[in-house]
Design an enzyme around this catalytic site. Structure first.
Site, PDB file in Angstrom:
ATOM      1  N   VAL A  65     -10.448  49.872 -13.500  1.00 34.73           N
ATOM      2  CA  VAL A  65     -10.407  49.657 -12.557  1.00 34.73           C
ATOM      3  C   VAL A  65      -9.645  48.841 -11.501  1.00 34.73           C
ATOM      4  CG1 VAL A  65     -12.228  47.845 -13.018  1.00 34.73           C
ATOM      5  CG2 VAL A  65     -13.135  49.109 -11.313  1.00 34.73           C
ATOM      6  N   MET A  66      -9.659  47.400 -11.907  1.00 34.96           N
ATOM      7  CA  MET A  66      -8.680  46.293 -11.149  1.00 34.96           C
ATOM      8  C   MET A  66      -7.960  46.808 -10.364  1.00 34.96           C
ATOM      9  SD  MET A  66     -11.505  44.008 -10.597  1.00 34.96           S
ATOM     10  CE  MET A  66     -10.395  42.452  -9.634  1.00 34.96           C
TER      11      MET A  66
ATOM     12  N   SER B  67     -10.135  37.493  -7.931  1.00 33.67           N
ATOM     13  CA  SER B  67     -11.938  37.509  -7.303  1.00 33.67           C
ATOM     14  C   SER B  67     -12.251  38.782  -6.189  1.00 33.67           C
ATOM     15  CB  SER B  67     -12.476  36.296  -7.237  1.00 33.67           C
ATOM     16  OG  SER B  67     -13.898  36.426  -7.285  1.00 33.67           O
TER      17      SER B  67
ATOM     18  N   GLY C 276     -14.092  41.787  -7.334  1.00 36.97           N
ATOM     19  CA  GLY C 276     -14.142  42.332  -8.171  1.00 36.97           C
ATOM     20  C   GLY C 276     -13.849  43.871  -7.763  1.00 36.97           C
TER      21      GLY C 276
ATOM     22  N   LYS D  87      -9.297  29.346 -10.972  1.00 37.44           N
ATOM     23  CA  LYS D  87     -10.104  31.111 -10.211  1.00 37.44           C
ATOM     24  C   LYS D  87     -10.935  30.821 -11.965  1.00 37.44           C
ATOM     25  CE  LYS D  87     -11.579  35.213 -10.662  1.00 37.44           C
ATOM     26  NZ  LYS D  87     -12.135  35.963 -11.793  1.00 37.44           N
TER      27      LYS D  87
ATOM     28  N   HIS E 207     -13.853  28.979 -10.153  1.00 37.59           N
ATOM     29  CA  HIS E 207     -15.121  29.896  -9.884  1.00 37.59           C
ATOM     30  C   HIS E 207     -16.003  30.723 -10.160  1.00 37.59           C
ATOM     31  CE1 HIS E 207     -15.220  34.092  -7.993  1.00 37.59           C
ATOM     32  NE2 HIS E 207     -14.964  33.810  -7.336  1.00 37.59           N
ATOM     33  N   ASN E 208     -15.571  30.761 -11.520  1.00 37.22           N
ATOM     34  CA  ASN E 208     -16.366  32.099 -12.189  1.00 37.22           C
ATOM     35  C   ASN E 208     -17.627  31.277 -12.991  1.00 37.22           C
ATOM     36  OD1 ASN E 208     -14.057  34.425 -11.794  1.00 37.22           O
ATOM     37  ND2 ASN E 208     -14.145  34.956 -13.156  1.00 37.22           N
TER      38      ASN E 208
ATOM     39  N   GLU F  91     -20.044  31.041 -10.056  1.00 36.27           N
ATOM     40  CA  GLU F  91     -20.474  31.732  -9.948  1.00 36.27           C
ATOM     41  C   GLU F  91     -21.607  32.031 -11.152  1.00 36.27           C
ATOM     42  OE1 GLU F  91     -17.575  35.118 -10.182  1.00 36.27           O
ATOM     43  OE2 GLU F  91     -19.256  36.366 -11.518  1.00 36.27           O
TER      44      GLU F  91
ATOM     45  N   LYS G 254     -18.760  37.826 -20.430  1.00 40.20           N
ATOM     46  CA  LYS G 254     -17.082  37.588 -20.893  1.00 40.20           C
ATOM     47  C   LYS G 254     -16.127  36.360 -20.952  1.00 40.20           C
ATOM     48  CE  LYS G 254     -15.062  42.302 -19.125  1.00 40.20           C
ATOM     49  NZ  LYS G 254     -14.876  43.186 -17.883  1.00 40.20           N
TER      50      LYS G 254
ATOM     51  N   ARG H 277     -27.709  32.003 -20.526  1.00 38.05           N
ATOM     52  CA  ARG H 277     -27.437  33.670 -20.391  1.00 38.05           C
ATOM     53  C   ARG H 277     -27.269  34.022 -22.494  1.00 38.05           C
ATOM     54  NH1 ARG H 277     -22.282  36.126 -17.152  1.00 38.05           N
ATOM     55  NH2 ARG H 277     -22.792  35.257 -14.899  1.00 38.05           N
TER      56      ARG H 277
HETATM   57  P1  NBP Z   1      -9.864  45.409 -18.293  1.00 43.14           P
HETATM   58  O1  NBP Z   1      -9.964  44.301 -18.431  1.00 43.14           O
HETATM   59  O2  NBP Z   1     -11.082  46.465 -19.248  1.00 43.14           O
HETATM   60  O3  NBP Z   1      -8.624  45.566 -19.505  1.00 43.14           O
HETATM   61  C1  NBP Z   1      -8.000  48.085 -19.073  1.00 43.14           C
HETATM   62  C2  NBP Z   1      -6.512  47.535 -19.217  1.00 43.14           C
HETATM   63  O4  NBP Z   1      -6.082  47.047 -19.827  1.00 43.14           O
HETATM   64  C3  NBP Z   1      -6.382  49.363 -19.022  1.00 43.14           C
HETATM   65  O5  NBP Z   1      -5.423  49.550 -18.279  1.00 43.14           O
HETATM   66  C4  NBP Z   1      -5.867  49.220 -20.528  1.00 43.14           C
HETATM   67  O6  NBP Z   1      -4.557  50.404 -21.166  1.00 43.14           O
HETATM   68  C5  NBP Z   1      -4.845  48.075 -20.965  1.00 43.14           C
HETATM   69  N1  NBP Z   1      -5.025  47.043 -22.404  1.00 43.14           N
HETATM   70  C6  NBP Z   1      -4.936  47.018 -23.327  1.00 43.14           C
HETATM   71 BR1  NBP Z   1      -7.287  46.933 -23.258  1.00 43.14          BR
HETATM   72  N2  NBP Z   1      -4.875  46.678 -24.176  1.00 43.14           N
HETATM   73  C7  NBP Z   1      -3.313  46.747 -24.039  1.00 43.14           C
HETATM   74  C8  NBP Z   1      -2.159  47.126 -24.403  1.00 43.14           C
HETATM   75  N3  NBP Z   1      -2.466  46.339 -25.798  1.00 43.14           N
HETATM   76  N4  NBP Z   1      -1.027  46.826 -23.645  1.00 43.14           N
HETATM   77  C9  NBP Z   1      -1.267  47.558 -22.313  1.00 43.14           C
HETATM   78  N5  NBP Z   1      -2.215  47.566 -21.715  1.00 43.14           N
HETATM   79  C10 NBP Z   1      -3.871  47.247 -22.788  1.00 43.14           C
HETATM   80  O7  NBP Z   1      -9.775  45.900 -16.908  1.00 43.14           O
HETATM   81  P2  NBP Z   1     -10.625  45.611 -15.660  1.00 43.14           P
HETATM   82  O8  NBP Z   1     -11.815  45.464 -15.331  1.00 43.14           O
HETATM   83  O9  NBP Z   1      -9.387  46.003 -14.772  1.00 43.14           O
HETATM   84  O10 NBP Z   1      -9.267  44.014 -15.478  1.00 43.14           O
HETATM   85  C11 NBP Z   1      -8.368  43.619 -15.453  1.00 43.14           C
HETATM   86  C12 NBP Z   1      -8.348  42.263 -15.364  1.00 43.14           C
HETATM   87  O11 NBP Z   1      -9.095  41.441 -14.066  1.00 43.14           O
HETATM   88  C13 NBP Z   1      -8.977  41.385 -16.827  1.00 43.14           C
HETATM   89  O12 NBP Z   1      -8.362  40.286 -16.600  1.00 43.14           O
HETATM   90  C14 NBP Z   1     -10.554  40.970 -16.169  1.00 43.14           C
HETATM   91  O13 NBP Z   1     -10.894  39.887 -16.480  1.00 43.14           O
HETATM   92  C15 NBP Z   1      -9.996  40.429 -15.082  1.00 43.14           C
HETATM   93  N6  NBP Z   1     -10.986  40.862 -13.499  1.00 43.14           N
HETATM   94  C16 NBP Z   1     -11.717  42.175 -13.571  1.00 43.14           C
HETATM   95  C17 NBP Z   1     -12.785  42.142 -12.572  1.00 43.14           C
HETATM   96  C18 NBP Z   1     -13.943  43.444 -13.004  1.00 43.14           C
HETATM   97  O14 NBP Z   1     -14.758  43.094 -12.026  1.00 43.14           O
HETATM   98  N7  NBP Z   1     -13.971  43.529 -13.878  1.00 43.14           N
HETATM   99  C19 NBP Z   1     -12.448  41.006 -12.045  1.00 43.14           C
HETATM  100  C20 NBP Z   1     -11.733  39.808 -11.757  1.00 43.14           C
HETATM  101  C21 NBP Z   1     -10.893  40.356 -12.882  1.00 43.14           C
HETATM  102  P3  NBP Z   1      -5.435  51.252 -21.866  1.00 43.14           P
HETATM  103  O15 NBP Z   1      -6.147  52.119 -20.049  1.00 43.14           O
HETATM  104  O16 NBP Z   1      -4.256  51.932 -22.364  1.00 43.14           O
HETATM  105  O17 NBP Z   1      -6.312  51.023 -22.354  1.00 43.14           O
END
Ligand code: NBP
Length: 473
Positions: free
Chosen positions: A13-14, A128, A130, A182, A185-186, A189, A259, A286
């Site tokens: 998603v990010m 940050s 989402g 960051k 910040h969390n 939050e 998380k 939580r």
């Molecule tokens: P996720 O944290 O759910 O991670 C999923 C991604 O990681 C997919 O692209 C997946 O690839 C890849 N991945 C994994 Br799992 N293991 C891997 C590996 N061994 N090698 C290569 N790729 C791998 O995604 P997200 O929610 O978009 O968050 C991304 C980062 O941003 C995280 O650190 C998160 O904490 C941070 N963040 C998230 C938010 C939010 O609102 N979601 C906000 C701010 C920051 P695949 O498709 O092959 O499984």
């Protein structure tokens, strides 16, 4: 093609939203995801974009202009190391790797050292906001060498949110400082969300309906609590469940997830000897919420108080809770910023709290009007010892404290847990107390452990020990 300006690995998603944001600002982007079908589907879903979906990491790296600028946006932890391990052999000197996930800052420092040793450049950037923030403009907190920041600056400034005309990104400082900020910040939050939930709990106990709650939060969003979290809370109260027609919030199970950034914030506070009791209470709230079955069982065993909250005058209750929330929020930010300042001194990061508060004003989850006076307070006095000393916040606390106490005591008498309101008030009262009972504590320590104590009638730094009487077992 070898001319792409920016590469992104990790199309969850990010990553998806961030790369669309980068592309929309006129940069040519290349993307790669471990599971190839995700890349194919993503590129197919966005035809006409200046976007190249690579099928292999080699193809991805080869498609980027040098020095390459590669952002990793995968799950924090081992996945980041796995991606770096496979990238390293493919990169050339001076290429830039940016970890945009929520990595632990100590991992960032380890990766920074490793990549620097290989002649590569590394940035640990907290992002940050989402999904929506990533697409339309997040707050970005990059840490690393200033010279690398300068190379990344045009892209970061183009994609970041804007507040008061300024981009919500700044060079935070060296090493892991971006991810550290960051993380805090969390933590803040977590505090903001829990304080809102406690206000909700009080109103709900007083019989407010979902539509009344929506009105309260909408009105609050026009005042000094104006913020993204207050705004979305009002929207949540308006949402009905399509199946039952009931307010959706009433159908959502009261068991919260987390998380890890909240827990890391607490660990850092303990390591640095900084009190962040509001955030601590929020993290623990939580945890307690997640023990749903145990709480249900306990609710059948333990007595509840005779009193309940009766709001004959709902407007008066709203005013009181507003003040309790506002004052608690000041304490929460004072604590979080104290932790950043302490860590900055400890690590020699030289962080600018005014700039940090300024970039939190847009894009991120804690964006709020409230960050304007914080920015001003640290601009006026960069060495401000505690946010509560700033005249604006000192006056707000003095104005709010009576009603804050009334809310916490009312909640205690009615048996409604308000852990973050109460922790904030206890911090405030400890902080403003010239005398605390730690004299007795020191006596106890000296009694059983000869730990010595200082005296009120002697200069600080002189230590005394008393031969206390022996006590029978
Ligand atoms: P996720 O944290 O759910 O991670 C999923 C991604 O990681 C997919 O692209 C997946 O690839 C890849 N991945 C994994 Br799992 N293991 C891997 C590996 N061994 N090698 C290569 N790729 C791998 O995604 P997200 O929610 O978009 O968050 C991304 C980062 O941003 C995280 O650190 C998160 O904490 C941070 N963040 C998230 C938010 C939010 O609102 N979601 C906000 C701010 C920051 P695949 O498709 O092959 O499984």
């Amino acid at each position: 093609m070898t001319n792409h300006d920016f590469g992104l690995i990790g199309l969850a998603v990010m990553g998806q939203n961030l790369v669309l944001n980068v592309e929309s600002r006129g940069f040519r982007v290349a993307v790669f995801n471990r599971t190839g079908s995700v890349t194919r589907e993503f590129v197919a879903a966005h035809p006409g974009k200046a976007m190249f979906g690579a099928t292999t990491l080699e193809e991805f790296v080869g498609s980027l202009a040098r020095p390459r600028k590669i952002m990793i946006m995968v799950k924090a932890g081992a996945a980041v190391d796995a991606v770096i391990d496979s990238l390293v052999p493919l990169l050339d000197k001076d290429d830039i790797v940016i970890d945009g996930g929520n990595s632990l800052y100590t991992d960032t420092e380890r990766r920074d050292e490793r990549l620097r040793g290989l002649g590569l450049r590394f940035i640990g950037a907290g992002v940050s906001g989402g999904e929506e923030g990533a697409r339309k403009g997040p707050a970005i907190m990059p840490g690393g060498p200033a010279s690398t920041w300068e190379v990344m600056r045009p892209i970061f400034e183009a994609i970041a949110a804007r507040a008061e005309g300024e981009p919500c990104v700044t060079h935070i400082g060296p090493g892991g400082s971006g991810h550290y900020v960051k993380m805090i910040h969390n933590g803040i939050e977590y505090g903001d969300m829990q304080l809102i939930c406690e206000a909700y709990h009080l109103f709900k106990s007083a019989g407010f309906s979902a539509s009344e709650l929506a009105e309260v939060f909408t009105a609050w969003n026009d005042g000094d609590l104006e913020s993204y979290l207050i705004q979305i809370t009002a929207e949540i109260f308006r949402q009905t469940d399509p199946e039952t027609g009931l307010p959706l919030v009433d159908l959502i199970l009261d068991a919260a997830g987390q998380k890890g950034t909240g827990k890391w914030t607490l660990q850092s506070a303990i390591d640095n000897g900084v009190v962040i009791s509001t955030i601590h209470a929020a993290v623990e709230a939580r945890i307690l919420s997640s023990m749903k079955e145990r709480r249900v069982a306990a609710s059948r065993i333990f007595d509840r108080p005779a009193e309940s909250i009766t709001a004959r005058d709902k407007a008066a209750l709203v005013g009181m809770v507003h003040d309790a929330l506002y004052a608690s929020k000041i304490v929460s930010y004072a604590q979080g910023l104290d932790l950043i300042a302490t860590m900055s001194r400890e690590k020699g990061w030289n962080l600018d709290l005014s700039r940090i508060a300024a970039i939190w004003r847009g894009g991120c989850i804690i964006r709020a009007k409230f960050l304007n006076p914080i920015t001003e307070a640290y601009r006026a006095d960069p060495s401000l010892e505690n946010l509560m000393f700033a005249p604006f916040f000192r006056d707000a606390l003095n104005r709010s404290q009576q009603r804050w106490r009334e809310v916490v005591s009312m909640a205690a008498l009615a048996g409604i847990p308000v852990p973050s309101f109460a922790a904030s008030l206890a911090y405030y009262d400890s902080f403003r107390s010239a005398v605390l009972p730690a004299n007795l504590l020191q006596a106890q320590r000296d009694f059983f452990g000869a730990h010595t104590y200082e005296r009120t009638d002697r200069p600080r730094g002189e230590w005394f020990h008393t031969r206390w009487p022996e006590v029978a077992d």
